[in-house]
Scaffold this motif. Sequence first.
Motif, PDB file in Angstrom:
ATOM      1  N   THR A  35       0.840  -1.191   0.000  1.00 16.98           N
ATOM      2  CA  THR A  35       0.000   0.000   0.000  1.00 16.98           C
ATOM      3  C   THR A  35       0.873   1.237   0.000  1.00 16.98           C
ATOM      4  N   ARG A  36       0.478   2.243  -0.771  1.00 15.93           N
ATOM      5  CA  ARG A  36       1.158   3.532  -0.802  1.00 15.93           C
ATOM      6  C   ARG A  36       0.106   4.629  -0.657  1.00 15.93           C
ATOM      7  N   GLN A  37       0.394   5.634   0.186  1.00  8.92           N
ATOM      8  CA  GLN A  37      -0.543   6.728   0.376  1.00  8.92           C
ATOM      9  C   GLN A  37      -0.461   7.689  -0.805  1.00  8.92           C
ATOM     10  N   ALA A  38      -1.626   8.213  -1.210  1.00  5.57           N
ATOM     11  CA  ALA A  38      -1.712   9.085  -2.376  1.00  5.57           C
ATOM     12  C   ALA A  38      -2.380  10.408  -2.014  1.00  5.57           C
ATOM     13  N   ARG A  39      -2.226  11.385  -2.905  1.00  2.00           N
ATOM     14  CA  ARG A  39      -2.831  12.707  -2.697  1.00  2.00           C
ATOM     15  C   ARG A  39      -4.322  12.694  -3.024  1.00  2.00           C
ATOM     16  N   ASN A  40      -4.705  11.974  -4.077  1.00  2.00           N
ATOM     17  CA  ASN A  40      -6.101  11.895  -4.490  1.00  2.00           C
ATOM     18  C   ASN A  40      -6.334  10.565  -5.193  1.00  2.00           C
ATOM     19  N   LYS A  41      -7.551  10.355  -5.694  1.00  2.00           N
ATOM     20  CA  LYS A  41      -7.895   9.068  -6.290  1.00  2.00           C
ATOM     21  C   LYS A  41      -7.092   8.796  -7.565  1.00  2.00           C
ATOM     22  N   THR A  42      -6.864   9.812  -8.370  1.00  3.27           N
ATOM     23  CA  THR A  42      -6.076   9.643  -9.594  1.00  3.27           C
ATOM     24  C   THR A  42      -4.646   9.256  -9.268  1.00  3.27           C
ATOM     25  N   HIS A  43      -4.062   9.907  -8.275  1.00  6.24           N
ATOM     26  CA  HIS A  43      -2.703   9.584  -7.855  1.00  6.24           C
ATOM     27  C   HIS A  43      -2.641   8.161  -7.300  1.00  6.24           C
ATOM     28  N   ALA A  44      -3.688   7.727  -6.599  1.00  5.19           N
ATOM     29  CA  ALA A  44      -3.736   6.366  -6.074  1.00  5.19           C
ATOM     30  C   ALA A  44      -3.727   5.349  -7.211  1.00  5.19           C
ATOM     31  N   ARG A  45      -4.455   5.626  -8.282  1.00  3.96           N
ATOM     32  CA  ARG A  45      -4.449   4.730  -9.443  1.00  3.96           C
ATOM     33  C   ARG A  45      -3.071   4.690 -10.098  1.00  3.96           C
ATOM     34  N   GLU A  46      -2.396   5.832 -10.166  1.00  3.09           N
ATOM     35  CA  GLU A  46      -1.042   5.866 -10.727  1.00  3.09           C
ATOM     36  C   GLU A  46      -0.089   5.024  -9.882  1.00  3.09           C
ATOM     37  N   LEU A  47      -0.225   5.119  -8.564  1.00  2.00           N
ATOM     38  CA  LEU A  47       0.621   4.321  -7.678  1.00  2.00           C
ATOM     39  C   LEU A  47       0.361   2.830  -7.853  1.00  2.00           C
ATOM     40  N   THR A  48      -0.900   2.442  -8.038  1.00  3.99           N
ATOM     41  CA  THR A  48      -1.191   1.028  -8.268  1.00  3.99           C
ATOM     42  C   THR A  48      -0.590   0.553  -9.581  1.00  3.99           C
ATOM     43  N   ASN A  49      -0.589   1.413 -10.590  1.00  2.99           N
ATOM     44  CA  ASN A  49       0.034   1.042 -11.866  1.00  2.99           C
ATOM     45  C   ASN A  49       1.542   0.859 -11.707  1.00  2.99           C
ATOM     46  N   GLU A  50       2.176   1.724 -10.907  1.00  2.00           N
ATOM     47  CA  GLU A  50       3.617   1.587 -10.660  1.00  2.00           C
ATOM     48  C   GLU A  50       3.918   0.298  -9.891  1.00  2.00           C
ATOM     49  N   LEU A  51       3.116  -0.007  -8.874  1.00  3.33           N
ATOM     50  CA  LEU A  51       3.309  -1.244  -8.119  1.00  3.33           C
ATOM     51  C   LEU A  51       3.097  -2.462  -9.020  1.00  3.33           C
TER      52      LEU A  51
END
Length: 87
Positions: A35-51
């Motif tokens: 799990t990585r904390q994100a600024r907003n929902k779009t950033h959270a999706r970007e983090l999931t793509n990186e993971l």
Amino acid sequence: MPRKSKGYSKTAVKKKGHYYGRLRITKPPFGEFWTRQARNKTHARELTNELEAKYITGGIEALEAEGMTVAGLVEHYRKAKVIDAIY
């Protein structure tokens, strides 16, 4: 015919007012997730793509390498590279 499992799932999660990007591994060993904390929902999706990209290219070892301590790195190096001297 059911869809074939990829072995992982990725999602953006909101908990207690904060967004997180989560990658959950469904192949054995079960129950592992990152799990990585994100600024907003779009950033959270970007983090999931990186993971996801890290998991596809390097497997679980690549994901665990981020949280490795110096002691863990030394132990990994000893197992992989160091050979006992023969006299």
